[in-house]
Design a protein around this motif. Structure first.
Motif, short mmCIF file in Angstrom:
data_model
loop_
_atom_site.label_atom_id
_atom_site.label_comp_id
_atom_site.label_asym_id
_atom_site.label_seq_id
_atom_site.Cartn_x
_atom_site.Cartn_y
_atom_site.Cartn_z
N GLU A 236 0.83 -1.20 0.00
CA GLU A 236 0.00 0.00 0.00
C GLU A 236 0.87 1.26 0.00
O GLU A 236 0.58 2.23 -0.71
N LYS B 187 -5.61 13.72 -0.19
CA LYS B 187 -5.97 12.36 0.21
C LYS B 187 -4.72 11.48 0.32
O LYS B 187 -4.55 10.74 1.30
N HIS C 136 -3.34 9.72 3.69
CA HIS C 136 -3.19 8.26 3.75
C HIS C 136 -1.74 7.88 4.06
O HIS C 136 -1.47 6.97 4.83
N THR D 284 -0.89 8.49 7.78
CA THR D 284 -1.49 7.46 8.63
C THR D 284 -0.71 6.15 8.53
O THR D 284 -0.37 5.53 9.54
N ILE E 50 -9.01 13.48 7.55
CA ILE E 50 -8.80 12.22 6.86
C ILE E 50 -7.96 11.25 7.70
O ILE E 50 -8.23 10.05 7.74
N THR E 51 -6.96 11.78 8.40
CA THR E 51 -6.12 10.94 9.27
C THR E 51 -6.95 10.30 10.37
O THR E 51 -6.81 9.10 10.66
N ASP F 69 -9.18 7.63 8.77
CA ASP F 69 -8.36 6.48 8.36
C ASP F 69 -7.94 5.63 9.56
O ASP F 69 -7.91 4.41 9.49
N SER F 70 -7.60 6.29 10.66
CA SER F 70 -7.14 5.59 11.86
C SER F 70 -8.24 4.67 12.40
O SER F 70 -7.97 3.54 12.83
N LYS G 188 -10.58 3.33 10.57
CA LYS G 188 -10.67 2.22 9.62
C LYS G 188 -9.59 1.18 9.87
O LYS G 188 -9.77 -0.01 9.61
N LEU G 189 -8.43 1.64 10.40
CA LEU G 189 -7.33 0.73 10.71
C LEU G 189 -7.47 0.12 12.10
O LEU G 189 -6.54 -0.49 12.63
N HIS H 74 -16.84 7.71 13.46
CA HIS H 74 -16.49 7.83 12.04
C HIS H 74 -17.59 8.57 11.28
O HIS H 74 -17.32 9.43 10.43
N GLU I 80 -17.09 12.10 9.37
CA GLU I 80 -17.38 12.19 7.94
C GLU I 80 -18.39 13.30 7.65
O GLU I 80 -18.20 14.10 6.72
#
Length: 209
Positions: free
Chosen positions: A20, A51, A55, A58, A122-123, A126-127, A129-130, A190, A194
């Motif tokens: 990735e 973006k 990404h 992160t 976004i960070t 994303d965090s 999501k991780l 989240h 968003e």
């Protein structure tokens, strides 16, 4: 015959993260070249670049123990991507933001502050999501986001993002550092981030300079 690169789930995840990171660097290099050659508009470039930078931040943060040097990673995998490394590692903001910030450094609604806010949104998303859901992981991200929002004078005091963040930070402050958000709480956070991000983008001044 299938050849496996990993021996266990942890190794598999590591290689997937490597892939990735490789893809993000390559995509950024292509984006930088497309922008320089006027193949894409400034608006398209900036949106995609923000973006990719978010990404990258992160992912590189989660890989800092495995990959202490992004430049060495690029060299190891023979990646000839100088523009991407400059944008992701050295600069940290899109070229358009650098240009606007230089032209309007004295304005309170500086392009750099908007870029910082966008990246923090976004960070944080994303965090989650991780699956980074521990209080000591989530709280600093929300605090950074709250601080960056407060730098923007064009946002009203009752801006939904500020209100939601204040509520979440207060809630997390009552929990222990090692406590984790439940799946339902993480999903709600989240969603709030968003929707706040969308409201933030809609509130941006049209001129952007």
């Amino acid at each position: 015959m299938e050849v496996k690169l990993w021996n266990d789930k942890r190794e598999r995840e590591m290689y997937e993260n490597f892939a990735e990171l490789y893809a993000i660097i390559k995509a950024t290099e292509k984006l930088e070249k497309a922008y320089v050659r006027d193949i894409i508009s400034s608006a398209e470039y900036e949106a995609e670049c923000l973006k990719l930078i978010a990404h990258f931040k992160t992912l590189s943060s989660s890989l800092k123990d495995t990959i202490p040097s992004i430049e060495r990673f690029a060299d190891t995998y023979k990646m000839d991507c100088p523009a991407a490394l400059n944008r992701l590692v050295t600069s940290g903001v899109p070229a358009t933001v650098e240009h606007r910030a230089a032209a309007a450094a004295s304005t309170t609604t500086s392009a750099a502050a908007v870029a910082e806010c966008t990246q923090n949104f976004i960070t944080a998303m994303d965090s989650l999501k991780l699956n980074m859901v521990a209080v000591d992981q989530v709280h600093p991200l929300l605090s950074d986001l709250s601080t960056s929002l407060n730098k923007l004078s064009f946002l009203p005091p009752d801006f939904v993002g500020r209100v939601k963040l204040k509520e979440w930070i207060a809630r997390l402050s009552k929990m222990g550092a090692a406590d984790e958000l439940t799946e339902q709480q993480a999903r709600q956070l989240h969603f709030d981030l968003e929707s706040s991000y969308n409201s933030f983008m809609a509130a941006l001044p049209n001129a952007g300079t």
